[in-house]
Design an enzyme around this catalytic site. Structure first.
Site, mmCIF file in Angstrom:
data_model
loop_
_atom_site.group_PDB
_atom_site.id
_atom_site.type_symbol
_atom_site.label_atom_id
_atom_site.label_comp_id
_atom_site.label_asym_id
_atom_site.label_seq_id
_atom_site.Cartn_x
_atom_site.Cartn_y
_atom_site.Cartn_z
ATOM 1 N N GLN A 1 33.334 36.809 39.445
ATOM 2 C CA GLN A 1 33.282 36.513 40.877
ATOM 3 C C GLN A 1 32.406 35.296 41.130
ATOM 4 O OE1 GLN A 1 32.728 39.829 43.457
ATOM 5 N NE2 GLN A 1 32.931 38.562 45.262
ATOM 6 N N PHE A 2 33.042 34.120 41.140
ATOM 7 C CA PHE A 2 32.292 32.883 41.331
ATOM 8 C C PHE A 2 31.657 32.811 42.711
ATOM 9 C CE2 PHE A 2 35.900 31.323 43.646
ATOM 10 C CZ PHE A 2 35.431 30.281 44.419
ATOM 11 N N THR A 3 32.162 33.570 43.679
ATOM 12 C CA THR A 3 31.612 33.490 45.030
ATOM 13 C C THR A 3 30.169 33.988 45.094
ATOM 14 O OG1 THR A 3 32.565 35.626 45.673
ATOM 15 C CG2 THR A 3 33.870 33.639 46.144
#
Length: 147
Positions: A78-80
């Site tokens: 989850q790059f967010t």
């Protein structure tokens, strides 16, 4: 490296209508890789997560780790988590790692967890995923290797 942990009674991830990973009781870990992460960050974070005492003992106190419980882990990239919301209304992704590096670190993290004999399931890197979580507690924690 950043991880959002949720203690779960079960969790699964679906991609294109197909369940690609699922676990029973344990932890759902959302993993974000930043551009300056190293394998030292990865190992520290993995050790911290599997040994974090967030499962209840016989007296109802959080005294047991994932390893103590024999729990499972679902790891979802989850790059967010690497978004910076300090300025303006749109998050900045400048701190997030480039996809090739992030995927390599994600896979190494999963391998490190598997070495600990923890049943591990994953999502699909860079895919649109639907994550179904039954948060147990609820217990949700953020762990950052840089803090």
């Amino acid at each position: 490296m950043k991880a959002l942990l949720q203690r779960v009674s079960k969790a699964s991830v679906t991609v294109d209508g197909n369940v690609v990973g699922e676990i029973g009781g344990g932890l759902c870990v959302f993993l974000g890789v930043v551009h300056n992460d190293t394998e030292k960050d990865l190992e520290w974070l993995a050790e911290k997560i599997v040994n974090l005492r967030i499962f209840e003992d016989a007296e109802g106190k959080m005294n047991r780790s994932l390893l103590d419980e024999g729990g499972e882990m679902l790891v979802v990239s989850q790059f967010t988590l690497c978004g910076d919301c300090k300025k303006g209304r749109r998050p900045s992704w400048a701190g997030a790692a480039e996809p090739a590096f992030a995927n390599d670190m994600y896979e190494k993290f999963v391998d490190f967890i598997k070495i600990k004999n923890i049943k591990t399931a994953t999502g699909v890197f860079q895919a649109h995923m639907l994550v179904d979580i039954c948060n147990d507690g609820p217990v949700t924690l953020m762990v950052d290797s840089k803090e």
